[in-house]
Motif scaffolding. Sequence first.
Motif, PDB file in Angstrom:
ATOM      1  N   PRO A  43      -9.462  81.487 -22.791  1.00 25.62           N
ATOM      2  CA  PRO A  43      -9.359  81.208 -24.181  1.00 25.62           C
ATOM      3  C   PRO A  43      -8.442  82.456 -24.573  1.00 25.62           C
ATOM      4  O   PRO A  43      -7.350  82.129 -25.225  1.00 25.62           O
ATOM      5  CB  PRO A  43     -10.678  81.402 -24.932  1.00 25.62           C
ATOM      6  CG  PRO A  43     -11.726  80.655 -23.961  1.00 25.62           C
ATOM      7  CD  PRO A  43     -11.066  81.198 -22.578  1.00 25.62           C
ATOM      8  N   TRP A 103     -12.636  80.170 -28.395  1.00 26.47           N
ATOM      9  CA  TRP A 103     -13.889  80.351 -27.714  1.00 26.47           C
ATOM     10  C   TRP A 103     -14.672  78.957 -28.069  1.00 26.47           C
ATOM     11  O   TRP A 103     -15.313  78.424 -27.294  1.00 26.47           O
ATOM     12  CB  TRP A 103     -14.375  81.490 -28.032  1.00 26.47           C
ATOM     13  CG  TRP A 103     -15.587  82.005 -27.494  1.00 26.47           C
ATOM     14  CD1 TRP A 103     -16.385  81.203 -26.164  1.00 26.47           C
ATOM     15  CD2 TRP A 103     -16.487  82.906 -27.826  1.00 26.47           C
ATOM     16  NE1 TRP A 103     -17.389  82.038 -25.669  1.00 26.47           N
ATOM     17  CE2 TRP A 103     -17.616  82.982 -26.953  1.00 26.47           C
ATOM     18  CE3 TRP A 103     -16.619  83.901 -28.951  1.00 26.47           C
ATOM     19  CZ2 TRP A 103     -18.643  83.943 -27.181  1.00 26.47           C
ATOM     20  CZ3 TRP A 103     -17.754  84.693 -28.971  1.00 26.47           C
ATOM     21  CH2 TRP A 103     -18.822  84.501 -27.968  1.00 26.47           C
ATOM     22  N   GLN A 106     -14.653  75.758 -26.167  1.00 31.56           N
ATOM     23  CA  GLN A 106     -15.290  75.571 -25.021  1.00 31.56           C
ATOM     24  C   GLN A 106     -16.576  74.990 -25.116  1.00 31.56           C
ATOM     25  O   GLN A 106     -17.133  74.249 -24.143  1.00 31.56           O
ATOM     26  CB  GLN A 106     -15.566  76.933 -24.342  1.00 31.56           C
ATOM     27  CG  GLN A 106     -14.237  77.897 -23.732  1.00 31.56           C
ATOM     28  CD  GLN A 106     -14.652  78.919 -23.129  1.00 31.56           C
ATOM     29  OE1 GLN A 106     -15.616  79.930 -23.658  1.00 31.56           O
ATOM     30  NE2 GLN A 106     -14.334  79.002 -21.906  1.00 31.56           N
TER      31      GLN A 106
END
Length: 205
Positions: A43, A103, A106
Amino acid sequence: MATQSRPAPVSQVSFFLPLIASTFLMGSSFVAGKILIHQGFLPMILVGWRFLVAAVATLPLVFLDEGRIDTALFPRSLRLRDAALVILIGLLQTAAVMGLLFWAMQFVSASTAAILLFTNPIWVAVLGRLFLGETLHHGRLAGLFLGIIGVGLAIGLGPDVLSGGKTLIGEIIGIVSALCWATATIINKRANLPFGPWALGPVST
């Protein structure tokens, strides 16, 4: 008796076309980011490339708006305080917002991450009341209330929302990214920095 001239009306096409284009570009970035994360890209690497390309792509717009890139990015009136605030805005609005957003993707879908990020106006209204003394009249309060309900319905909040798991972690990270964006907005509004709207992007990246 001289009559005052009225400003020429803005063409609806010239207003809505950039609005739709910018919305498409912003929305597609979530989908593209999710695809690249599934392909194994880290990321933070994606965030770095995103803003490197964005800063370079914005420089021609800075030139067209200001005439000179050097004086636009480094105005003579720039003080140490201004430079420190630009760094802070960059850390919040560039590094933290997009880093946390990628992030979060994810753990949650691209659409959920986008919805959580764009709770930003809600937090701007709350922080503006706390730190800028802006008035929250009944209409704004109703809008905030409906916005919070809308976000809950959009991401599917239910009785098991506090049951834990990666989805909840992703949703919390998404909310924090929106708070960082709202904080940067409040700082920028209060700081009165000597930069144009296009110049602040490359400077804070």
